[in-house]
Design an enzyme around this catalytic site. Structure first.
Site: not given
Length: 470
Positions: A244, A278
């Protein structure tokens, strides 16, 4: 019963190589954190490898019961864990921050425990019979980041343990104590050797973890450049990967919105965890017909949200976790100013202060090719770009090499879904941004990584599919 002082004493380094840990809000020294070496890592991997067969031999029900005990232990230690997280990471106790994160650890651990994963019958007819099973991989190497250090660690740990793997986790170098404390609490109830933690530099300990032939799977959350290095390092062993990676999430506001109605959700989509997320909203494209109103309403919300030391109960925004990140945000905002963009709010940090506070900043009338738009700022600064044609907004949103999340804002959900289907991102939210659910798969498109976490897909990602046919 764990207290803040007892947890800190448990995880602080008493000898060996150490690193000083400072509160990013005050500059105060918190403790000395241990810094381990590759030999310590290799011993932890060997321990995890030796323990894994007996852990895998337990029934699914037995592993589920252990995960529930771990969730209960985290919940019982929630307040001292949140205080340590606030002091080390900087995020406030209240709002969607430290207490929220520890609560997320509990919720995601229980979700990983309770998600059903039955044997799948693939074929059962005159042609034959085949079923799909999911077996443990072995030892999972987890590398967690500094922005949500506890919760993202749980996203890596809980499904791995549920599926019969053991885990070796390396926390981020600047949030070592938080993850050490979380693991210490879980290990009060887990069998020895199932969950192992080795803090140390990414350049040595992290690199050795990704290169180890004894590691069957790497789970990493962090930047795209580091993710690429992990791909290269792990390739000789054909290690399974879930990555990720970085995002620079776009939001598109269509012309039919009520600016006042969406302003608060826009704010939290961008500024949750002071922008250090993020999948936060990092560039906002707003139609010309509602542009000024959206900017005005967003500024009203932003100006009213208190920022300060995390242990002060009124605050819901905190400092940037580390000075290098402060410098990145400062550089990008200064570049935007120099380009002629309009600073609506903020943009004037006290660079001499002890804490890493960067004020909540909105930047309007900015060129879509400006650095603050094109680079992931990962902090409390949001560029707002004016557009007149939705096709152009979609083109700009898709122009970057990353695609973690995106959002579309509209009073017409069907119209929003049509735009959402054109966006190149792993998740596209409608009239919100960044919300996660333990049963909804999450992961990136393009250079924001590959693999999915959460729910059934998350369990399958830390297991080896095996077909039994006949």
């Amino acid at each position: 019963m764990n207290t803040y002082d007892s947890l800190l004493a448990t995880v602080s380094a008493q000898s060996g190589e150490t690193r000083e840990v400072f509160d990013p809000a005050t500059g105060e020294l918190i403790a000395e954190a241990p810094v381990n070496d590759v030999a310590t890592l290799e011993a932890a991997i060997d321990k995890a490898e030796a323990t894994q067969p007996s852990w895998a031999a337990l029934s699914d029900e037995e592993r589920i019961a252990y995960l529930h005990k771990a969730a209960d232990a985290i919940e019982a230690a929630a307040e001292p864990l949140a205080e340590l997280l606030s002091r080390e990471q900087g995020k406030p106790l209240n709002g969607p921050n430290a207490r929220f994160e520890v609560g997320g650890c509990v919720a995601w651990t229980r979700a990983a425990a309770d998600t059903p994963l039955p044997v799948e019958v693939i074929v059962d007819d005159e042609s034959g019979y085949a079923e799909m099973h999911y077996r443990p991989l072995g030892v999972v190497g987890a590398i967690s980041p500094w922005n949500w250090p506890m919760m993202i660690s749980i996203w890596q740990i809980a499904p791995s343990l549920r599926m019969g793997n053991t885990v070796v986790i390396k926390p981020a170098e600047t949030t070592t104590l938080s993850v050490l404390a979380l693991v210490a609490v879980m290990n009060e109830v887990l069998p020895e050797g199932v969950l192992n933690i080795v803090p140390g530099p990414g350049s040595t300990v992290g690199d050795a973890l990704t290169r180890s032939p004894k590691i069957s799977k790497i789970m990493f959350t962090g930047s795209t450049p580091v993710g690429k290095r992990i791909i290269e390092a792990s390739a000789p062993n054909v290690t399974r990967l879930t990555l990720e990676l970085g995002g620079n999430d776009a939001g598109i506001v269509l012309p039919d919105v009520d600016p006042a109605a969406i302003a608060e959700d826009l704010f939290w989509g961008a500024f949750i965890n002071t922008g250090q997320t993020c999948a936060a909203l990092k560039r906002l494209y707003v139609h010309d017909s509602v542009y000024d109103a959206v900017v005005s309403e967003l500024a009203k919300v932003a100006a009213a949200v208190p920022m300060g030391v995390g242990l002060e109960e009124q605050n819901v925004l905190g400092p940037l976790q580390n000075r290098p990140q402060f410098d990145i945000v400062d550089r990008l905002v200064e570049s935007a100013k120099a380009s002629g963009a309009r600073v609506v709010l903020g943009g004037d940090p006290d660079r001499e202060a002890a804490g890493n506070f960067y004020p909540t900043t909105l930047v309007a009338d900015i060129d879509p090719q400006q650095d603050l738009v094109l680079e992931e700022q990962f902090g409390p600064a949001l560029p707002i770009i004016r557009y007149t044609d939705v096709d152009e907004a979609v083109r700009l949103a898709n122009a970057l090499e990353v695609g973690l999340g995106a959002s579309v804002w509209s009073a017409d959900r069907d119209a929003a879904r049509k735009v959402a289907a054109r966006l190149e991102a792993g998740t596209v939210w409608i009239n919100s941004h960044g919300g996660l659910h333990p049963m909804i798969p999450f992961g990136g498109a393009k250079q924001s990584g590959y693999g999915r976490e959460f729910g059934v897909m998350g369990l399958k990602s830390v297991a080896e599919p095996q077909v039994i046919s006949g």
